[in-house]
Design an enzyme around this catalytic site. Sequence first.
Site, PDB file in Angstrom:
ATOM      1  CB  THR A 120      79.552  55.313  82.015  1.00 55.31           C
ATOM      2  OG1 THR A 120      78.529  56.308  81.867  1.00 55.31           O
ATOM      3  CG2 THR A 120      80.606  55.795  83.002  1.00 55.31           C
TER       4      THR A 120
ATOM      5  CE  LYS B 154      78.164  59.266  83.071  1.00 57.08           C
ATOM      6  NZ  LYS B 154      77.000  59.993  83.578  1.00 57.08           N
TER       7      LYS B 154
ATOM      8  CE  LYS C  77      78.831  50.854  83.818  1.00 56.05           C
ATOM      9  NZ  LYS C  77      78.678  51.928  82.848  1.00 56.05           N
TER      10      LYS C  77
HETATM   11  P1  NAD Z   1      70.405  49.502  79.886  1.00 54.20           P
HETATM   12  O1  NAD Z   1      70.819  48.285  80.626  1.00 54.20           O
HETATM   13  O2  NAD Z   1      69.038  50.063  80.072  1.00 54.20           O
HETATM   14  O3  NAD Z   1      70.605  49.266  78.303  1.00 54.20           O
HETATM   15  C1  NAD Z   1      71.722  48.678  77.731  1.00 54.20           C
HETATM   16  C2  NAD Z   1      71.275  47.870  76.523  1.00 54.20           C
HETATM   17  O4  NAD Z   1      72.426  47.317  75.895  1.00 54.20           O
HETATM   18  C3  NAD Z   1      70.371  46.693  76.894  1.00 54.20           C
HETATM   19  O5  NAD Z   1      69.137  46.795  76.187  1.00 54.20           O
HETATM   20  C4  NAD Z   1      71.171  45.464  76.478  1.00 54.20           C
HETATM   21  O6  NAD Z   1      70.367  44.404  75.994  1.00 54.20           O
HETATM   22  C5  NAD Z   1      72.060  46.036  75.394  1.00 54.20           C
HETATM   23  N1  NAD Z   1      73.250  45.234  75.121  1.00 54.20           N
HETATM   24  C6  NAD Z   1      74.084  44.631  75.991  1.00 54.20           C
HETATM   25  N2  NAD Z   1      75.080  44.004  75.327  1.00 54.20           N
HETATM   26  C7  NAD Z   1      74.860  44.220  73.997  1.00 54.20           C
HETATM   27  C8  NAD Z   1      75.539  43.845  72.819  1.00 54.20           C
HETATM   28  N3  NAD Z   1      76.658  43.097  72.864  1.00 54.20           N
HETATM   29  N4  NAD Z   1      75.044  44.254  71.629  1.00 54.20           N
HETATM   30  C9  NAD Z   1      73.908  44.995  71.569  1.00 54.20           C
HETATM   31  N5  NAD Z   1      73.215  45.382  72.657  1.00 54.20           N
HETATM   32  C10 NAD Z   1      73.686  45.005  73.863  1.00 54.20           C
HETATM   33  O7  NAD Z   1      71.517  50.590  80.221  1.00 54.20           O
HETATM   34  P2  NAD Z   1      71.345  52.174  80.102  1.00 54.20           P
HETATM   35  O8  NAD Z   1      70.755  52.695  81.361  1.00 54.20           O
HETATM   36  O9  NAD Z   1      70.716  52.496  78.799  1.00 54.20           O
HETATM   37  O10 NAD Z   1      72.879  52.617  80.087  1.00 54.20           O
HETATM   38  C11 NAD Z   1      73.704  52.482  78.943  1.00 54.20           C
HETATM   39  C12 NAD Z   1      75.040  53.144  79.240  1.00 54.20           C
HETATM   40  O11 NAD Z   1      74.835  54.530  79.540  1.00 54.20           O
HETATM   41  C13 NAD Z   1      75.758  52.558  80.469  1.00 54.20           C
HETATM   42  O12 NAD Z   1      77.141  52.532  80.229  1.00 54.20           O
HETATM   43  C14 NAD Z   1      75.402  53.523  81.591  1.00 54.20           C
HETATM   44  O13 NAD Z   1      76.352  53.504  82.629  1.00 54.20           O
HETATM   45  C15 NAD Z   1      75.342  54.831  80.839  1.00 54.20           C
HETATM   46  N6  NAD Z   1      74.470  55.856  81.414  1.00 54.20           N
HETATM   47  C16 NAD Z   1      73.231  55.562  81.879  1.00 54.20           C
HETATM   48  C17 NAD Z   1      72.428  56.581  82.398  1.00 54.20           C
HETATM   49  C18 NAD Z   1      71.030  56.313  82.920  1.00 54.20           C
HETATM   50  O14 NAD Z   1      70.443  57.218  83.542  1.00 54.20           O
HETATM   51  N7  NAD Z   1      70.467  55.150  82.687  1.00 54.20           N
HETATM   52  C19 NAD Z   1      72.895  57.904  82.427  1.00 54.20           C
HETATM   53  C20 NAD Z   1      74.152  58.179  81.918  1.00 54.20           C
HETATM   54  C21 NAD Z   1      74.937  57.149  81.406  1.00 54.20           C
END
Ligand code: NAD
Length: 297
Positions: free
Chosen positions: A105, A180, A249
Amino acid sequence: MANQDAQTRGPVGVIGLGNMGGGMVKALARKGYNVIAYDVSEPARKRASEGSDGVLVVDSLEQVLDRARTVVISLPRPEHVGAVLGENGLLKTSRPATLVIDASTNSPTLTIELGKKLAGQGHALVDAPVSGGARGAAEGTLSIMVGGSDDDIEAAMPILNALGTTVKAIGMSGTGQIAKLVNNVLTAANRVAAGEAFFVGSRAGVPVEDLVTVVNASSGGSRITEKNYPAFVLTGAFNSGMTMGLLEKDISLMLALAEQTGSSVPVLKAVVERWRTLREHHGYDADAMRSTQIADL
Ligand code: NAD
């Protein structure tokens, strides 16, 4: 039946192996794709490498960008997306045309800017933010909102169909992210409103469990009260896989969009303000359903 796209596309990169990306790796591998995956965090890399045939987890971003011509990214915040796709990432070196599917997102403005820069080097960016949580990611049942050119969306479609069951092409670059952000400010509003309403009702003498049952059979119910309350609040589990910080965020990005478009949004402003207070109280990494817990605030 063999997945023809998986046989011809070559390895699919996945960058960001957290709650969402970690599940996407498994969903893609199950559909027959060879996946090459990377995360900056070693524990996340270790988790992703466990128990999945067809998944190669590597320890540098370059290895994914060098080897995969289709890359799915699922990163926390716009600055992380910029780090992976910008001048220190994909744009750093000349590489063959790469189709990037941004499942994070992210800011619509950043999406449009990055899309133009990437196109300048022959790459393509499709914004494909998702809804459906960690479970939907692992099961390949996400709802996906897609922005980009018709050709780029068509090229991304087999991968999007492997990740989700509802894939909706919205329009040009950035429009998936706009949709979104609209969704997420509504889910946030729903949570804080339900938390307050149930709090008042229970203080006045009706147990929360009874209130949830009643609104779910009436006009006040929502997906939050129907699915999330029973699974994550009434059980006390608070393990929905989405954090207070990430949702903050998203709603802050929505507020920025309201300012950019000159929109007056007093209710959304109040939701963001309330969410900030709740996040300060519960913590950035607290489960996003904690936003319903307001007893001591
Ligand atoms: P998360 O924090 O669990 O995972 C994100 C991962 O990205 C982490 O493991 C982190 O180490 C990695 N990361 C950060 N910077 C990096 C880089 N430069 N290179 C490689 N890896 C890197 O987050 P999430 O819950 O998986 O969410 C990911 C995205 O999806 C976000 O934008 C979030 O808003 C969106 N989202 C999440 C959900 C949910 O239910 N968790 C649902 C819909 C959308």
